[in-house]
Design a protein around this motif. Sequence first.
Motif, PDB file in Angstrom:
ATOM      1  N   SER A 200      18.905  29.019 -27.097  1.00 26.97           N
ATOM      2  CA  SER A 200      18.727  30.369 -27.657  1.00 26.97           C
ATOM      3  C   SER A 200      18.129  31.313 -26.629  1.00 26.97           C
ATOM      4  CB  SER A 200      17.817  30.309 -28.887  1.00 26.97           C
ATOM      5  OG  SER A 200      16.538  29.820 -28.529  1.00 26.97           O
ATOM      6  N   THR A 201      18.507  32.579 -26.745  1.00 27.35           N
ATOM      7  CA  THR A 201      17.918  33.656 -25.970  1.00 27.35           C
ATOM      8  C   THR A 201      17.713  34.836 -26.903  1.00 27.35           C
ATOM      9  OG1 THR A 201      18.138  35.015 -23.968  1.00 27.35           O
ATOM     10  CG2 THR A 201      20.151  34.603 -25.248  1.00 27.35           C
ATOM     11  N   GLU A 202      16.987  35.838 -26.466  1.00 28.61           N
ATOM     12  CA  GLU A 202      16.719  37.022 -27.290  1.00 28.61           C
ATOM     13  C   GLU A 202      16.948  38.272 -26.451  1.00 28.61           C
ATOM     14  OE1 GLU A 202      13.182  35.632 -30.242  1.00 28.61           O
ATOM     15  OE2 GLU A 202      12.655  35.755 -28.108  1.00 28.61           O
ATOM     16  N   ASN A 203      17.219  39.383 -27.132  1.00 27.64           N
ATOM     17  CA  ASN A 203      17.257  40.644 -26.408  1.00 27.64           C
ATOM     18  C   ASN A 203      15.912  41.354 -26.571  1.00 27.64           C
ATOM     19  OD1 ASN A 203      17.255  41.823 -28.971  1.00 27.64           O
ATOM     20  ND2 ASN A 203      19.483  42.106 -28.996  1.00 27.64           N
ATOM     21  N   PHE A 204      15.822  42.573 -26.036  1.00 27.78           N
ATOM     22  CA  PHE A 204      14.537  43.275 -26.075  1.00 27.78           C
ATOM     23  C   PHE A 204      14.132  43.667 -27.489  1.00 27.78           C
ATOM     24  CE2 PHE A 204      16.243  44.276 -21.771  1.00 27.78           C
ATOM     25  CZ  PHE A 204      15.351  43.492 -21.069  1.00 27.78           C
ATOM     26  N   MET A 205      15.095  43.632 -28.418  1.00 27.97           N
ATOM     27  CA  MET A 205      14.796  43.909 -29.828  1.00 27.97           C
ATOM     28  C   MET A 205      14.422  42.625 -30.570  1.00 27.97           C
ATOM     29  SD  MET A 205      15.134  47.136 -29.891  1.00 27.97           S
ATOM     30  CE  MET A 205      15.035  47.442 -31.654  1.00 27.97           C
ATOM     31  N   GLU A 206      14.300  41.547 -29.818  1.00 32.76           N
ATOM     32  CA  GLU A 206      13.900  40.243 -30.342  1.00 32.76           C
ATOM     33  C   GLU A 206      14.926  39.654 -31.299  1.00 32.76           C
ATOM     34  OE1 GLU A 206       9.903  40.037 -31.747  1.00 32.76           O
ATOM     35  OE2 GLU A 206       9.092  41.305 -30.151  1.00 32.76           O
ATOM     36  N   VAL A 207      16.194  40.010 -31.061  1.00 25.92           N
ATOM     37  CA  VAL A 207      17.279  39.433 -31.871  1.00 25.92           C
ATOM     38  C   VAL A 207      17.782  38.169 -31.161  1.00 25.92           C
ATOM     39  CG1 VAL A 207      19.573  39.800 -32.837  1.00 25.92           C
ATOM     40  CG2 VAL A 207      17.931  41.696 -32.731  1.00 25.92           C
ATOM     41  N   PRO A 208      17.712  37.024 -31.801  1.00 21.51           N
ATOM     42  CA  PRO A 208      18.124  35.779 -31.138  1.00 21.51           C
ATOM     43  C   PRO A 208      19.636  35.578 -31.172  1.00 21.51           C
ATOM     44  CG  PRO A 208      17.292  35.279 -33.314  1.00 21.51           C
ATOM     45  CD  PRO A 208      17.113  36.772 -33.125  1.00 21.51           C
ATOM     46  N   GLU A 209      20.148  34.885 -30.175  1.00 21.46           N
ATOM     47  CA  GLU A 209      21.541  34.446 -30.125  1.00 21.46           C
ATOM     48  C   GLU A 209      21.595  33.190 -29.263  1.00 21.46           C
ATOM     49  OE1 GLU A 209      23.143  37.146 -26.389  1.00 21.46           O
ATOM     50  OE2 GLU A 209      23.642  37.740 -28.431  1.00 21.46           O
ATOM     51  N   PHE A 210      22.767  32.554 -29.247  1.00 21.19           N
ATOM     52  CA  PHE A 210      22.923  31.328 -28.467  1.00 21.19           C
ATOM     53  C   PHE A 210      23.803  31.585 -27.250  1.00 21.19           C
ATOM     54  CE2 PHE A 210      21.824  29.357 -32.588  1.00 21.19           C
ATOM     55  CZ  PHE A 210      20.800  28.521 -32.157  1.00 21.19           C
ATOM     56  N   VAL A 211      23.479  30.903 -26.161  1.00 21.76           N
ATOM     57  CA  VAL A 211      24.315  30.918 -24.960  1.00 21.76           C
ATOM     58  C   VAL A 211      24.791  29.487 -24.708  1.00 21.76           C
ATOM     59  CG1 VAL A 211      23.334  32.956 -23.902  1.00 21.76           C
ATOM     60  CG2 VAL A 211      22.193  30.772 -23.573  1.00 21.76           C
ATOM     61  N   PHE A 212      26.056  29.378 -24.273  1.00 18.50           N
ATOM     62  CA  PHE A 212      26.727  28.081 -24.210  1.00 18.50           C
ATOM     63  C   PHE A 212      27.220  27.777 -22.798  1.00 18.50           C
ATOM     64  CE2 PHE A 212      27.087  29.608 -28.492  1.00 18.50           C
ATOM     65  CZ  PHE A 212      27.014  28.484 -29.306  1.00 18.50           C
ATOM     66  N   GLN A 213      27.303  26.478 -22.511  1.00 23.73           N
ATOM     67  CA  GLN A 213      28.035  25.969 -21.359  1.00 23.73           C
ATOM     68  C   GLN A 213      28.796  24.719 -21.800  1.00 23.73           C
ATOM     69  OE1 GLN A 213      26.406  25.888 -17.334  1.00 23.73           O
ATOM     70  NE2 GLN A 213      24.509  26.815 -18.121  1.00 23.73           N
ATOM     71  N   THR A 214      29.995  24.552 -21.241  1.00 26.25           N
ATOM     72  CA  THR A 214      30.830  23.392 -21.564  1.00 26.25           C
ATOM     73  C   THR A 214      30.860  22.440 -20.383  1.00 26.25           C
ATOM     74  OG1 THR A 214      32.226  24.738 -23.008  1.00 26.25           O
ATOM     75  CG2 THR A 214      33.143  22.649 -22.264  1.00 26.25           C
ATOM     76  N   ILE A 215      30.831  21.151 -20.675  1.00 28.05           N
ATOM     77  CA  ILE A 215      30.874  20.140 -19.615  1.00 28.05           C
ATOM     78  C   ILE A 215      31.718  18.956 -20.078  1.00 28.05           C
ATOM     79  CG2 ILE A 215      28.744  18.972 -20.364  1.00 28.05           C
ATOM     80  CD1 ILE A 215      28.147  18.588 -17.327  1.00 28.05           C
ATOM     81  N   MET A 216      32.474  18.393 -19.145  1.00 24.92           N
ATOM     82  CA  MET A 216      33.311  17.228 -19.434  1.00 24.92           C
ATOM     83  C   MET A 216      32.661  15.974 -18.866  1.00 24.92           C
ATOM     84  SD  MET A 216      36.080  15.965 -20.781  1.00 24.92           S
ATOM     85  CE  MET A 216      37.215  17.345 -21.004  1.00 24.92           C
ATOM     86  N   VAL A 217      32.422  15.004 -19.718  1.00 24.59           N
ATOM     87  CA  VAL A 217      31.910  13.700 -19.298  1.00 24.59           C
ATOM     88  C   VAL A 217      33.107  12.766 -19.202  1.00 24.59           C
ATOM     89  CG1 VAL A 217      30.440  11.756 -19.928  1.00 24.59           C
ATOM     90  CG2 VAL A 217      29.670  14.100 -20.352  1.00 24.59           C
ATOM     91  N   GLU A 218      33.442  12.345 -17.993  1.00 23.60           N
ATOM     92  CA  GLU A 218      34.655  11.559 -17.778  1.00 23.60           C
ATOM     93  C   GLU A 218      34.387  10.066 -17.634  1.00 23.60           C
ATOM     94  OE1 GLU A 218      36.447  13.362 -14.385  1.00 23.60           O
ATOM     95  OE2 GLU A 218      37.324  15.009 -15.551  1.00 23.60           O
ATOM     96  N   ASP A 219      33.264   9.717 -17.060  1.00 23.84           N
ATOM     97  CA  ASP A 219      32.976   8.314 -16.777  1.00 23.84           C
ATOM     98  C   ASP A 219      31.697   7.873 -17.466  1.00 23.84           C
ATOM     99  OD1 ASP A 219      35.171   8.003 -14.960  1.00 23.84           O
ATOM    100  OD2 ASP A 219      33.991   9.111 -13.480  1.00 23.84           O
ATOM    101  N   ALA A 220      31.647   6.592 -17.764  1.00 22.33           N
ATOM    102  CA  ALA A 220      30.414   6.027 -18.292  1.00 22.33           C
ATOM    103  C   ALA A 220      29.475   5.687 -17.150  1.00 22.33           C
ATOM    104  CB  ALA A 220      30.729   4.784 -19.116  1.00 22.33           C
ATOM    105  N   GLY A 221      28.176   5.748 -17.439  1.00 22.40           N
ATOM    106  CA  GLY A 221      27.193   5.365 -16.450  1.00 22.40           C
ATOM    107  C   GLY A 221      27.004   6.362 -15.334  1.00 22.40           C
ATOM    108  N   ALA A 222      27.264   7.654 -15.596  1.00 20.97           N
ATOM    109  CA  ALA A 222      27.118   8.695 -14.575  1.00 20.97           C
ATOM    110  C   ALA A 222      26.148   9.764 -15.055  1.00 20.97           C
ATOM    111  CB  ALA A 222      28.472   9.314 -14.245  1.00 20.97           C
ATOM    112  N   VAL A 223      25.620  10.534 -14.100  1.00 19.68           N
ATOM    113  CA  VAL A 223      24.737  11.653 -14.412  1.00 19.68           C
ATOM    114  C   VAL A 223      25.487  12.945 -14.103  1.00 19.68           C
ATOM    115  CG1 VAL A 223      22.539  12.781 -13.931  1.00 19.68           C
ATOM    116  CG2 VAL A 223      22.697  10.283 -13.865  1.00 19.68           C
TER     117      VAL A 223
END
Length: 236
Positions: A200-223
């Motif tokens: 979550s983030t907010e603007n100067f009026m203190e209105v909350p919203e969400f910001v997103f990022q997408t990530i693909m996990v392809e292999d097991a046992g990785a960081v």
Amino acid sequence: MKYLKFFIVVMVSVFALTACNKGEGEGGTGAVQGLVKLVQHPDDDLNLNTDTVPAAKTDVFIVYGDDSFYGDDVETGPDGLYRFEYLRPGNYTLFAYSTLPTGEKIPVKQSVNVQNGQITDVPTIYIHDGKAYGTSIVKGLVYAEYYHNGSYRGEGWACDHRVYIRKAGENMPIDDTRVGPDGYFYFQKLLPGEYEVYTSTENFMEVPEFVFQTIMVEDAGAVYELEEQFEIIINV
């Protein structure tokens, strides 16, 4: 008398032939022995480090030839060693079970050929303890600017700020965590797939919203690390 001798010879030959045709199983003079090692995957190990130790008191199973069911089982000793004796010549499969994080058990197998009067060493069987086994980690950074009543109060890592993760295309998060003092957050035990990480983030009026990022996990046992850090506003 001649016929009696012929009958005895025939019976001995049939008996010998039958004995020679016996398949894999008990009743011979061969043996197999081996070692089972446990690969531990502890939770809260954010580097996915593992620790391999002898698998004590672990059930090991033996399959005779092409049988569809195991013929016998033994338990390993404190050093992870096991042994099956009195085996006839032939092919044998040895296995022990690994445990997935879901609780599902899968067999880990090794195959050997046994000869009479010989002890055959089985390649080491490595089993896993579940927990973080077969899963990956996603991590990222959150940086915040702090405001109070519209006035700038400073900036820095968003320590203790909450971050969420969900499978791509779904609405509900599958996990949430908090940002550490160094700005990093971590999600563990993730199976391969596409995920959305958000906070979550907010603007100067203190209105909350969400910001997103997408990530693909392809292999097991990785960081996996998000390509960009989250930059948010927090009103205090």
